[in-house]
Write an enzyme that holds these catalytic residues in place. Sequence first.
Site, mmCIF file in Angstrom:
data_model
loop_
_atom_site.group_PDB
_atom_site.id
_atom_site.type_symbol
_atom_site.label_atom_id
_atom_site.label_comp_id
_atom_site.label_asym_id
_atom_site.label_seq_id
_atom_site.Cartn_x
_atom_site.Cartn_y
_atom_site.Cartn_z
ATOM 1 N N ARG A 83 -7.697 -7.863 -14.477
ATOM 2 C CA ARG A 83 -6.432 -8.143 -15.135
ATOM 3 C C ARG A 83 -6.311 -9.596 -15.559
ATOM 4 N NH1 ARG A 83 -2.944 -4.879 -10.875
ATOM 5 N NH2 ARG A 83 -4.843 -3.682 -10.641
ATOM 6 N N SER A 115 -10.001 -9.912 -4.837
ATOM 7 C CA SER A 115 -9.686 -9.095 -3.660
ATOM 8 C C SER A 115 -10.913 -8.512 -2.994
ATOM 9 C CB SER A 115 -8.661 -8.025 -4.001
ATOM 10 O OG SER A 115 -8.846 -7.552 -5.298
ATOM 11 N N ASP A 161 -5.605 -10.351 -3.199
ATOM 12 C CA ASP A 161 -4.518 -9.628 -3.870
ATOM 13 C C ASP A 161 -3.292 -9.454 -2.974
ATOM 14 O OD1 ASP A 161 -5.947 -7.874 -2.323
ATOM 15 O OD2 ASP A 161 -6.020 -6.264 -3.800
HETATM 16 P P1 ADP Z 1 -7.156 -1.814 -7.947
HETATM 17 O O1 ADP Z 1 -6.922 -1.453 -6.520
HETATM 18 O O2 ADP Z 1 -8.395 -1.195 -8.485
HETATM 19 O O3 ADP Z 1 -6.998 -3.264 -8.192
HETATM 20 P P2 ADP Z 1 -4.689 -0.471 -8.527
HETATM 21 O O4 ADP Z 1 -3.920 -1.181 -7.506
HETATM 22 O O5 ADP Z 1 -4.036 -0.189 -9.834
HETATM 23 O O6 ADP Z 1 -6.056 -1.147 -8.854
HETATM 24 O O7 ADP Z 1 -5.097 0.912 -7.892
HETATM 25 C C1 ADP Z 1 -5.881 1.794 -8.582
HETATM 26 C C2 ADP Z 1 -6.226 2.914 -7.652
HETATM 27 O O8 ADP Z 1 -5.039 3.587 -7.248
HETATM 28 C C3 ADP Z 1 -7.093 3.943 -8.314
HETATM 29 O O9 ADP Z 1 -8.455 3.679 -8.037
HETATM 30 C C4 ADP Z 1 -6.654 5.224 -7.663
HETATM 31 O O10 ADP Z 1 -7.428 5.462 -6.522
HETATM 32 C C5 ADP Z 1 -5.243 4.972 -7.210
HETATM 33 N N1 ADP Z 1 -4.294 5.586 -8.148
HETATM 34 C C6 ADP Z 1 -3.842 5.116 -9.316
HETATM 35 N N2 ADP Z 1 -2.978 5.968 -9.897
HETATM 36 C C7 ADP Z 1 -2.882 7.026 -9.060
HETATM 37 C C8 ADP Z 1 -2.150 8.247 -9.072
HETATM 38 N N3 ADP Z 1 -1.344 8.582 -10.068
HETATM 39 N N4 ADP Z 1 -2.315 9.055 -8.040
HETATM 40 C C9 ADP Z 1 -3.121 8.753 -7.030
HETATM 41 N N5 ADP Z 1 -3.834 7.637 -6.954
HETATM 42 C C10 ADP Z 1 -3.718 6.777 -7.938
HETATM 43 MG MG MG Z 2 -5.635 -4.164 -6.720
#
Ligand code: ADP
Ligand code: MG
Length: 509
Positions: free
Chosen positions: A108, A176, A229
């Site tokens: 991001r 993170s 994070d």
């Molecule tokens: P990251 O942890 O990769 O930095 P996010 O905090 O946006 O990014 O989390 C993304 C993760 O959250 C995805 O890999 C998925 O496992 C989970 N996720 C995202 N949207 C959904 C959803 N609608 N239902 C279930 N799990 C979700």
């Molecule tokens: Mg994250």
Amino acid sequence: MGKVGLGLAVGCAVASCAIAAVMVGRRVRSRRRWWWVVRVFDEFEEAASTPVGRLRQVVDAMAVEMHAGLASEGGSKLKMLLTFVDNLPDGSENGIFYALHVGGTNFRLLRIQLGGQRAILGHDVERKPIPQHLMTSTSEELFDFIALSLKEFVERKGNNLQISQVRGRDLGLTFSFPVKQMSVSSGTLIKWTKGFSIEDMVGKDIVECLQKALSRRGLDMTVAALVNDSVGTLALGHFYDKDTVAAVVIGTGTNACYLERADAVIKCQGLLTTSGGMVINMEWGNFWSSHLPRTSYDIDLDAESQNPNDQGFEKMISGMYLGDIVRRVILRMSLESDIFGPVSSKLLARFVLSTPSMAAMHEDDSPNLSEVAKILEETLDIHDVPLKVRKLVVKICDVVTRRAARLAAAGIVGILKKIGRDGTGGITSGRIKSGKSGKMRRTVVAVDGGLYTSYTMFREYLNAAVAEILGEEIAPYVILKVMEDGSGIGAAMLAASNSAQSVDTVQVL
Ligand code: ADP
Ligand code: MG
């Protein structure tokens, strides 16, 4: 009836008996198979169960491990890393700040404009998936990609700002993965998690790597804050609400941090901070306790993972793994019965069932579970399963998600117990004190991460479990607040409060 007629009639009777016997046999076998599958499910449900008594044991284990991790280096599976963040944003910050967030599926880029008085005047975010091959390439390639993306972002979002005009701008970097921090703006990578594996990067200073890549691209910006994070999320939480004492991220991976008294960090004697506190990055994904309800599917998942015996808590909780636990249960049922038809080769592929797909099945509220049927077909190549089997799939998703959410809730209450905000006696010298404490204070926990923000059932289970563990007297004092994109915005805010102009407030004597 002649002899021929009699023979024919007998023959027909024998044949129909045989057919009936085969059909009954099949039905009995199929009933037995169904009964067997129900048994497999019941065993799984039992092994994954999280009654409140067990959750309280996890709470205590978390608090004790936190204490051990603060007492000595390597004293616990919880690393309890110093972040050198002692002053959290309070809403008075002013100016334009950038932040980068590296740490999972999406990378991001952020730009925020702060106007003092808790005001965010402008907020731009862009998400970019990190190309799969860069997750296992070299540090130079990864950071070149990041630096180039930032340069393009600054040019696009900077209101016609020339690159030369961002000279000297402070940048927050959210990274993170576990980092050993040397100061608020430097730290070395301890290990990769979440599918990343760039060998030459382990042990290197992340800020140095980024700073070099920025100069290669001609961007004169300074990384003023390197944070995890969860620390970014805590910073944003505190920006809005000064009662925010901890933050939890539950996305692809999971982690938590909280505000600790500097004198409680026993392993770092003589830690002096202006505020008397320090944010501790727990790296709670690596938490482990014998009280965690581990199943055979968890054991297999761990053994086949890139990091066996590591990140045990994360493997039961975070988005990277939940879908795969469900797949493993379905696979076993498919191997041991024919309720899913012939064993689909897709079902053998690790991570083929993503957590968002699993969540879509779990939350399918159509009367005939058409979403479940669609995902089974499209993702797992499993066709034409009867409704009762689709219902069973939903129940498997429910067990996996409920356990994950309730364990995360126990972890959160564990943190509150460590800092005496759970209404009990807390913990001293590594021992849990029983009984009630005095006055309860309003306590806010900031939460971010896709699993919590986008998966309603998960969020509801987690919130309910926190209230259940705390009990009705204490629960109203504890508030979980969603801080969407908190990790990135918070990092930009920490860049503001730790910019070159501000004085260094942390000393280790
Ligand atoms: P990251 O942890 O990769 O930095 P996010 O905090 O946006 O990014 O989390 C993304 C993760 O959250 C995805 O890999 C998925 O496992 C989970 N996720 C995202 N949207 C959904 C959803 N609608 N239902 C279930 N799990 C979700
Ligand atoms: Mg994250």
